[in-house]
Design an enzyme around this catalytic site. Structure first.
Site, PDB file in Angstrom:
ATOM      1  N   TYR A 141       0.814  -1.206   0.000  1.00 11.87           N
ATOM      2  CA  TYR A 141       0.000   0.000   0.000  1.00 11.87           C
ATOM      3  C   TYR A 141       0.853   1.264   0.000  1.00 11.87           C
ATOM      4  O   TYR A 141       0.404   2.315  -0.444  1.00 11.87           O
ATOM      5  CB  TYR A 141      -0.901   0.041   1.237  1.00 11.87           C
ATOM      6  CG  TYR A 141      -2.181  -0.737   1.106  1.00 11.87           C
ATOM      7  CD1 TYR A 141      -2.158  -2.118   0.942  1.00 11.87           C
ATOM      8  CD2 TYR A 141      -3.409  -0.098   1.159  1.00 11.87           C
ATOM      9  CE1 TYR A 141      -3.330  -2.840   0.851  1.00 11.87           C
ATOM     10  CE2 TYR A 141      -4.589  -0.818   1.066  1.00 11.87           C
ATOM     11  CZ  TYR A 141      -4.545  -2.176   0.910  1.00 11.87           C
ATOM     12  OH  TYR A 141      -5.705  -2.884   0.817  1.00 11.87           O
ATOM     13  N   LYS A 190       3.572 -15.520   3.276  1.00 13.09           N
ATOM     14  CA  LYS A 190       3.790 -16.317   2.061  1.00 13.09           C
ATOM     15  C   LYS A 190       5.298 -16.576   2.005  1.00 13.09           C
ATOM     16  O   LYS A 190       6.001 -16.194   1.054  1.00 13.09           O
ATOM     17  CB  LYS A 190       3.267 -15.537   0.838  1.00 13.09           C
ATOM     18  CG  LYS A 190       3.270 -16.296  -0.472  1.00 13.09           C
ATOM     19  CD  LYS A 190       2.212 -17.386  -0.562  1.00 13.09           C
ATOM     20  CE  LYS A 190       2.363 -18.168  -1.864  1.00 13.09           C
ATOM     21  NZ  LYS A 190       1.459 -19.339  -1.920  1.00 13.09           N
ATOM     22  N   ASP A 222      -2.438 -18.590   1.454  1.00 13.75           N
ATOM     23  CA  ASP A 222      -3.418 -19.301   0.624  1.00 13.75           C
ATOM     24  C   ASP A 222      -4.146 -20.369   1.437  1.00 13.75           C
ATOM     25  O   ASP A 222      -5.365 -20.509   1.358  1.00 13.75           O
ATOM     26  CB  ASP A 222      -2.775 -19.872  -0.654  1.00 13.75           C
ATOM     27  CG  ASP A 222      -1.457 -20.592  -0.407  1.00 13.75           C
ATOM     28  OD1 ASP A 222      -0.961 -20.580   0.741  1.00 13.75           O
ATOM     29  OD2 ASP A 222      -0.910 -21.172  -1.370  1.00 13.75           O
ATOM     30  N   ASP A 246      -6.189  -7.204   4.257  1.00 16.04           N
ATOM     31  CA  ASP A 246      -7.314  -6.585   3.556  1.00 16.04           C
ATOM     32  C   ASP A 246      -8.185  -7.672   2.930  1.00 16.04           C
ATOM     33  O   ASP A 246      -9.413  -7.688   3.088  1.00 16.04           O
ATOM     34  CB  ASP A 246      -6.788  -5.634   2.469  1.00 16.04           C
ATOM     35  CG  ASP A 246      -7.917  -5.003   1.678  1.00 16.04           C
ATOM     36  OD1 ASP A 246      -8.891  -4.546   2.309  1.00 16.04           O
ATOM     37  OD2 ASP A 246      -7.837  -4.982   0.436  1.00 16.04           O
ATOM     38  N   ASP A 250     -12.211  -9.324   4.298  1.00 18.89           N
ATOM     39  CA  ASP A 250     -13.453  -9.355   3.513  1.00 18.89           C
ATOM     40  C   ASP A 250     -13.970 -10.792   3.456  1.00 18.89           C
ATOM     41  O   ASP A 250     -15.171 -11.041   3.561  1.00 18.89           O
ATOM     42  CB  ASP A 250     -13.230  -8.836   2.079  1.00 18.89           C
ATOM     43  CG  ASP A 250     -13.594  -7.359   1.937  1.00 18.89           C
ATOM     44  OD1 ASP A 250     -13.362  -6.599   2.899  1.00 18.89           O
ATOM     45  OD2 ASP A 250     -14.101  -6.961   0.865  1.00 18.89           O
TER      46      ASP A 250
HETATM   47  C1  IPM Z   1     -10.334  -1.459   3.904  1.00 17.24           C
HETATM   48  C2  IPM Z   1     -10.537  -0.901   2.527  1.00 17.24           C
HETATM   49  C3  IPM Z   1      -9.386   0.053   2.185  1.00 17.24           C
HETATM   50  C4  IPM Z   1      -8.107  -0.777   2.230  1.00 17.24           C
HETATM   51  C5  IPM Z   1      -9.534   0.775   0.841  1.00 17.24           C
HETATM   52  C6  IPM Z   1     -10.802   1.593   0.778  1.00 17.24           C
HETATM   53  C7  IPM Z   1      -8.346   1.628   0.522  1.00 17.24           C
HETATM   54  O1  IPM Z   1     -10.657  -1.909   1.602  1.00 17.24           O
HETATM   55  O2  IPM Z   1     -10.250  -0.670   4.863  1.00 17.24           O
HETATM   56  O3  IPM Z   1     -10.258  -2.682   4.035  1.00 17.24           O
HETATM   57  O4  IPM Z   1      -7.773  -1.464   1.263  1.00 17.24           O
HETATM   58  O5  IPM Z   1      -7.432  -0.728   3.257  1.00 17.24           O
HETATM   59 MG    MG Z   2     -10.737  -3.862   2.455  1.00 14.99          MG
END
Ligand code: IPM
Ligand code: MG
Length: 358
Positions: A141, A190, A222, A246, A250
């Site tokens: 990032y 990894k 993975d 990240d 999700d």
């Molecule tokens: C999160 C989001 C952010 C990230 C984006 C919006 C930049 O996906 O907070 O998980 O990737 O950190």
């Molecule tokens: Mg995210």
């Protein structure tokens, strides 16, 4: 106590969900005799429109001056041009970096009452209660990136860099948090491919020596992704670099049933933190009053706990949310037959808060 809270509602559903969390915090203040003051600031796409930058100076200054920051979400199709120089995400990333919030805590504890809304079988969700500690100010990032000519036209690059100090501080926090839980840290990397991961693993092993009472295990990212949807109950604290964290969080949201339910706290060296739901700005449902405010309200609970040291108040908010959900009070994302609106959901949680613990 007195505390100042900077709100950065941002874009899409951000303002709608932040409003509900603010009302919950105000209710907590009234109930427990605290004085919380709020200021509101531009961040993300709305800041680009108004100021030409995703993180205006005045927003950063206000966030630095506050005891804590509560954020909605940033981004949306309006600012999605891949060639644009300014992007809403720069606001969020810039804020995390400027406030040196290197650790992002994302707890995942699905409610049994909601197991039917997850696409996973109930037995895969049973007993799941883990915390992801995601490194937040390093890695891909923030590494050098760019484009340059290549033989076939053009090439692009992003760089992943981690120093021992950056790894140690976040891994150490994961161990400290594991001490208050089931005392197991899973470090995810990894290391079979990446040099940064080999350093990560090395530092994790060194840091573990400071915590002889906590068990450390390593897992490749993975296979960790697979274990999250097969045997997630085995996890206690997961610690990993920025991008892996990240993606995995999700995925982890699927266990809870909806991205709309999960909170997060971003912490650095001091008590000041940034609190935000893990969901995005959901432009498809913005402005309709149907977004789920639970992720933001639970983020406000984390704010009470981690920045203001108000554990009892934080637990009270979490209990109120759980009771509302258990009673079948659901927003549309949870598949309810007659779903509540965003503000009805917020009001329902505030009523449960007023009733106090049962
Ligand atoms: C999160 C989001 C952010 C990230 C984006 C919006 C930049 O996906 O907070 O998980 O990737 O950190
Ligand atoms: Mg995210």
């Amino acid at each position: 106590m007195k505390a100042s809270i900077a709100l950065t509602p941002g874009d899409g559903i951000g303002p709608e969900v932040v409003q509900e969390a603010r009302l919950v915090l105000e209710e907590v203040g009234r109930r427990h005799g605290h004085h919380f003051s709020f200021t509101e600031h531009l961040l993300g796409g709305c800041a680009i429109d108004a100021r030409g930058t995703a993180l205006p100076d005045e927003t950063l200054a206000a966030c630095r001056a506050a005891d804590a920051v509560l954020l909605g979400a940033v981004g949306g199709p309006k600012w999605d041009d891949p060639t644009a120089k300014v992007r809403p995400e720069q606001g969020l990333l810039g804020l995390r970096k400027a406030l040196q919030l290197y650790a992002n805590l994302r707890p995942v504890r699905p409610l049994p009452a909601l197991s039917h809304i997850s696409p996973l079988k109930p037995e895969r969700i049973k007993g799941v209660d883990f915390l992801v500690v995601r490194e937040l100010t390093g890695g891909l990032y923030f590494g050098a990136r760019g484009r340059r000519p290549s033989e076939d036209g053009e090439q692009a690059f992003d760089t992943m860099i981690y120093s021992t100090g950056e790894i140690r501080r976040v891994v150490r926090l994961a161990f400290q948090l594991a001490r208050g839980r089931r005392k197991l840290v899973t470090s995810i990397d990894k290391a079979n491919v990446l040099e940064t991961s080999r350093l990560w693993r090395q530092v994790a092993i060194e840091t573990a020596k400071e915590f002889p009472d906590v068990k450390l295990e390593h897992q490749l990212v993975d296979s960790a992704a697979m274990r999250l949807v097969t045997h997630a109950a085995q996890f206690d604290v997961l610690v990993t670099e920025n991008m892996f964290g990240d993606i995995l969080t999700d995925e982890a949201a699927v266990l809870a049933g909806s991205l709309g339910l999960l909170p997060s706290a971003s912490l650095g060296a001091g008590p000041r933190g940034l609190y935000e739901p893990i969901h995005g700005s959901a432009p498809d449902i913005a402005g309709q009053g149907i977004a789920n405010p639970v992720g933001t309200i639970l983020s406000a609970a984390m704010l009470l706990r981690h920045s203001l040291c108000l554990e009892k108040e934080a637990a009270g908010v979490e209990a109120a949310v759980n009771r509302a959900l258990q009673e079948g009070k659901h927003t549309a994302d949870l598949g309810a037959k007659s779903p509540l609106t965003t503000s009805q959901m917020g009001a329902t949680i505030r009523e449960r808060l007023l009733a106090g613990p049962r």
